[in-house]
Design an enzyme around this catalytic site. Structure first.
Site, PDB file in Angstrom:
ATOM      1  N   GLU A 193       0.784  -1.161   0.101  1.00 50.96           N
ATOM      2  CA  GLU A 193      -0.215   0.003  -0.040  1.00 50.96           C
ATOM      3  C   GLU A 193       0.952   1.329   0.000  1.00 50.96           C
ATOM      4  O   GLU A 193       1.878   1.459   0.844  1.00 50.96           O
ATOM      5  CB  GLU A 193      -0.764   0.100   1.364  1.00 50.96           C
ATOM      6  CG  GLU A 193      -1.792   1.294   1.106  1.00 50.96           C
ATOM      7  CD  GLU A 193      -2.815   1.031   2.377  1.00 50.96           C
ATOM      8  OE1 GLU A 193      -2.682   0.372   3.101  1.00 50.96           O
ATOM      9  OE2 GLU A 193      -3.556   2.028   2.551  1.00 50.96           O
TER      10      GLU A 193
ATOM     11  N   ARG B 147       5.433 -12.781   9.515  1.00 48.78           N
ATOM     12  CA  ARG B 147       6.193 -11.669   9.126  1.00 48.78           C
ATOM     13  C   ARG B 147       7.520 -11.431   9.859  1.00 48.78           C
ATOM     14  O   ARG B 147       7.769 -12.338  10.899  1.00 48.78           O
ATOM     15  CB  ARG B 147       5.146 -10.483   9.497  1.00 48.78           C
ATOM     16  CG  ARG B 147       4.367 -10.463  10.812  1.00 48.78           C
ATOM     17  CD  ARG B 147       3.559  -9.382  10.913  1.00 48.78           C
ATOM     18  NE  ARG B 147       4.173  -8.084  10.700  1.00 48.78           N
ATOM     19  CZ  ARG B 147       3.685  -7.105   9.689  1.00 48.78           C
ATOM     20  NH1 ARG B 147       2.480  -7.624   9.009  1.00 48.78           N
ATOM     21  NH2 ARG B 147       3.913  -6.015   9.613  1.00 48.78           N
TER      22      ARG B 147
ATOM     23  N   LYS C  33       4.522   0.169   9.310  1.00 48.36           N
ATOM     24  CA  LYS C  33       4.398   1.508   8.809  1.00 48.36           C
ATOM     25  C   LYS C  33       3.773   2.720   9.391  1.00 48.36           C
ATOM     26  O   LYS C  33       4.273   3.576   9.709  1.00 48.36           O
ATOM     27  CB  LYS C  33       3.838   1.391   7.390  1.00 48.36           C
ATOM     28  CG  LYS C  33       4.680   1.230   6.190  1.00 48.36           C
ATOM     29  CD  LYS C  33       4.096   1.376   4.885  1.00 48.36           C
ATOM     30  CE  LYS C  33       3.287   0.060   4.594  1.00 48.36           C
ATOM     31  NZ  LYS C  33       2.503  -0.064   3.490  1.00 48.36           N
TER      32      LYS C  33
HETATM   33  P1  ATP Z   1       2.748  -2.745   7.951  1.00 47.15           P
HETATM   34  O1  ATP Z   1       2.050  -3.257   8.963  1.00 47.15           O
HETATM   35  O2  ATP Z   1       4.169  -2.249   8.072  1.00 47.15           O
HETATM   36  O3  ATP Z   1       2.030  -1.357   7.554  1.00 47.15           O
HETATM   37  P2  ATP Z   1       1.492  -3.882   5.876  1.00 47.15           P
HETATM   38  O4  ATP Z   1       1.398  -5.147   5.660  1.00 47.15           O
HETATM   39  O5  ATP Z   1       0.355  -2.901   5.853  1.00 47.15           O
HETATM   40  O6  ATP Z   1       2.875  -3.432   6.685  1.00 47.15           O
HETATM   41  P3  ATP Z   1       1.814  -3.374   2.894  1.00 47.15           P
HETATM   42  O7  ATP Z   1       2.213  -2.286   2.326  1.00 47.15           O
HETATM   43  O8  ATP Z   1       0.362  -3.859   2.709  1.00 47.15           O
HETATM   44  O9  ATP Z   1       2.161  -3.232   4.392  1.00 47.15           O
HETATM   45  O10 ATP Z   1       2.711  -4.798   2.685  1.00 47.15           O
HETATM   46  C1  ATP Z   1       3.147  -5.145   1.241  1.00 47.15           C
HETATM   47  C2  ATP Z   1       3.161  -6.641   1.462  1.00 47.15           C
HETATM   48  O11 ATP Z   1       4.464  -6.875   2.418  1.00 47.15           O
HETATM   49  C3  ATP Z   1       2.220  -7.501   2.296  1.00 47.15           C
HETATM   50  O12 ATP Z   1       1.934  -8.736   1.410  1.00 47.15           O
HETATM   51  C4  ATP Z   1       2.637  -7.769   3.585  1.00 47.15           C
HETATM   52  O13 ATP Z   1       2.035  -9.102   3.972  1.00 47.15           O
HETATM   53  C5  ATP Z   1       4.058  -7.653   3.340  1.00 47.15           C
HETATM   54  N1  ATP Z   1       4.782  -7.407   4.630  1.00 47.15           N
HETATM   55  C6  ATP Z   1       4.583  -6.446   5.441  1.00 47.15           C
HETATM   56  N2  ATP Z   1       5.211  -6.402   6.352  1.00 47.15           N
HETATM   57  C7  ATP Z   1       5.962  -7.397   6.549  1.00 47.15           C
HETATM   58  C8  ATP Z   1       6.813  -8.190   7.400  1.00 47.15           C
HETATM   59  N3  ATP Z   1       7.224  -7.433   8.680  1.00 47.15           N
HETATM   60  N4  ATP Z   1       7.264  -9.163   7.375  1.00 47.15           N
HETATM   61  C9  ATP Z   1       7.093  -9.814   6.131  1.00 47.15           C
HETATM   62  N5  ATP Z   1       6.104  -9.450   5.006  1.00 47.15           N
HETATM   63  C10 ATP Z   1       5.375  -8.134   5.292  1.00 47.15           C
HETATM   64 MG    MG Z   2      -1.293  -3.705   4.496  1.00 43.71          MG
END
Ligand code: ATP
Ligand code: MG
Length: 558
Positions: free
Chosen positions: A35, A261, A271
């Site tokens: 995102e 994760r 984020k």
């Molecule tokens: P955050 O919790 O940091 O906001 P998010 O999942 O909302 O992370 P996205 O931009 O939606 O952030 O993530 C893009 C991809 O990266 C998704 O498939 C998510 O599952 C993966 N991702 C995000 N954080 C991690 C992590 N700590 N370890 C592994 N994969 C991750």
């Molecule tokens: Mg997300």
């Protein structure tokens, strides 16, 4: 591409191999779906390496798709930063997409659901909706709007799109089962109204925005994704992912697979929390070298190869764990040990006058760029009568374990001659401000006869040097899991000493050509690179990427 494919297998790769072997799929197609509401962090790198690595190793494809359904938090700066970071890590997407490209198709699928009696327009407000939802032990109750006719639902949904209703007054909900044990299936919201936001891709075209859980499976299916890899918190959402695809007319049904994760000690990988660090000024910005963002790691001097190596070593499993920061450091240290040219830099200078060295003489000496790799050549060092050594490399008295300079003792200046300390000059406060030494001209590349030299220290000419600022970084938080404490805000664990600025450093002349981000080993000090943002033409700033040894073990062995 320079990425190596010696990745160890994992349960996801096993699923893919069996799907290819059975003929379920003839080729694999993955996607990385960020995102654009912030910069990518090291956790995202895990997902990137997994998705792009699989596509690469099985000769398939991997898309970059921006999951842009929350326009009020997203912007083009983040879109561009994410693209740059993915490419910097060494990957190139097969196709670039935005979920917003599918808004029209998503809308039509929603009409299809309505037409099948699988979705309805609901007017409960957020609080009522929570109340009707029930909880883990009690079933929910049906919304009073649940049994509207298809015609009425279609009419209201079209008018929602046309902008006739206010934010929050109506939502479109799936019509599944208010008694489902999985709360995600209790008639989840599919669409909400948001007026007045300008979407970075679609502008003001829409006031109706689809929810993530609805958008994601359809976007995957439209792109022909075979394996949709996401983190464990989406496990409970998988039944909804499947429900959406089972109830619309779409030929493709990707398989969602969840993995744990990445959590990293002494930092945060969320984020939302990283945004808070930036917005509240706890760090310089998204690319602050202490940040676990890709931009921060890059500015700090981490290499893409080290980050990919780290992602390979942590593996992919289904159980949550926290990875030690020292593993990330080991990866970059190993990469840089092999590749970084050696240089000399004195971080806390003490002036040394070599009293028997001719005044005005500048002697050019050659120093190897790498002790174990002759192919990397040499660079020119300049020796003069006045030089600097590090304050930590001289003591008036010390026992035999101290392998540096002591009064009356002899050490070798790296790549040059041996010197003996004869006289210490102190200021009124008793602090040593200068050393007077003599050198032995017969010791260039050979040991003195009959005398034992204590050790080798680094040095920089006082007249032929570059003055620089050097920044040493420590962990950003004082505890391994700053966001695990329920009582205390993670911000209260910020390490006040995470940045140590040394303003008096002197560097050997060869460092004048250092490119921003190009890593060097400063002999006996660690790995450093020129900071892209803070350096000026007159005054370079160097970041310490990582120490030479594991500083987390807190063993003073230097
Ligand atoms: P955050 O919790 O940091 O906001 P998010 O999942 O909302 O992370 P996205 O931009 O939606 O952030 O993530 C893009 C991809 O990266 C998704 O498939 C998510 O599952 C993966 N991702 C995000 N954080 C991690 C992590 N700590 N370890 C592994 N994969 C991750
Ligand atoms: Mg997300």
């Amino acid at each position: 591409m320079s990425t190596e494919s010696s990745t160890p297998s994992n349960f996801i790769r096993q699923i893919i191999e069996s799907d290819l072997a059975s003929g379920k799929h003839s080729a694999v197609h993955t996607r990385f779906p960020p995102e654009p509401n912030g910069y990518l962090h090291i956790g995202h790198a895990k997902s990137i390496v997994l998705n792009f690595g699989i596509a690469e190793d099985y000769h398939g494809q991997c898309n970059l798709r921006f999951d842009d359904t929350n326009p009020h938090k997203e912007n083009v700066e983040f879109v561009e930063a994410i693209k740059h970071d993915v490419q910097w890590l060494g990957y190139q997407w097969s196709e670039l997409h935005f979920a917003s490209d599918y808004f029209e198709q998503l809308y039509r699928f929603a009409e299809e659901l309505i037409g099948k009696g699988k979705a309805f327009v609901c007017e409960l407000n957020a609080e009522q909706m929570r109340e009707y939802r029930g909880n883990l032990t009690e079933p929910g109750r049906n919304s009073p709007y649940r049994d509207r006719s298809v015609e009425e639902n279609l009419d209201l949904f079209r008018r929602m799109r046309a902008g006739e209703f206010e934010d929050g007054s109506k939502v479109l909900r799936a019509r599944i089962d208010m008694a489902a044990p999985n709360l995600n299936l209790r008639d989840p919201v599919l669409y909400r109204i948001r007026h007045g936001v300008v979407h970075h891709q679609t502008g003001a075209e829409w006031c109706l925005y689809p929810m993530y859980d609805y958008t994601h499976p359809i976007s995957d299916a439209l792109e022909g994704i075979t394996h949709s890899l996401c983190t464990l918190e989406f496990e409970d959402h998988r039944p909804l992912y499947d429900w959406v695809l089972d109830n619309i007319t779409i030929p493709c049904h990707p398989r969602q697979i969840e993995f744990a994760r990445l959590n990293l000690e002494y930092t945060v990988v969320s984020k939302r929390k990283l945004t808070q660090l930036v917005d509240e000024g706890h760090v310089e910005g998204w690319d602050d070298p202490r940040m676990p963002t890709i931009a921060g790691l890059r500015r700090r001097g981490y290499t893409p190869a080290a980050i990919r190596d780290f992602c390979g070593r942590i593996g992919v499993t289904k159980s949550d764990s926290t990875t030690e920061m020292s593993l990330l450091e080991t990866c970059v240290r190993e990469d840089l040990d092999a590749s970084a040219p050696r240089r000399m830099a004195v971080l806390n200078p003490l002036k040394v006058v070599i009293t028997n060295y001719p005044e005005g003489q500048v002697e050019e000496l050659q120093g190897p760029n790498h002790p174990k790799d002759e192919g990397m050549g040499t660079r020119t060092l300049k020796l003069t009568r006045e030089i600097y050594i590090d304050k930590a490399d001289f003591r008036e008295e010390a026992n035999k374990k101290y392998k540096r300079l002591v009064s009356g003792g002899e050490v070798r200046l790296r790549n040059a001659y041996t010197i003996i300390a004869n006289e210490v000059i102190k200021d009124e406060a008793g602090e040593i401000i200068e050393l007077r030494c003599t050198y032995d001209p017969a010791t260039l590349g050979v040991n003195p006869e009959g005398r034992k030299v204590r050790g080798v220290i680094h040095w920089v000419s006082a007249s032929e040097c570059i003055h620089a600022e050097v920044r040493l970084y420590d962990r950003l938080f004082t505890v391994p899991s700053p966001d695990a404490d329920k009582e205390r805000d993670f911000l209260s664990f910020i390490n006040p000493d995470s940045l140590l600025t040394l303003t008096q450093a002197v560097l050997e002349p060869a460092l004048a050509d250092a490119e921003p981000g190009q890593p060097f080993q400063f002999e006996r000090e660690g790995y450093f690179c020129r900071d892209e943002v803070a350096s000026t033409a007159e005054r370079p700033v160097f970041n310490r990427i990582v120490t030479l040894r594991d500083s987390w073990a807190k063993v003073e062995t230097k």
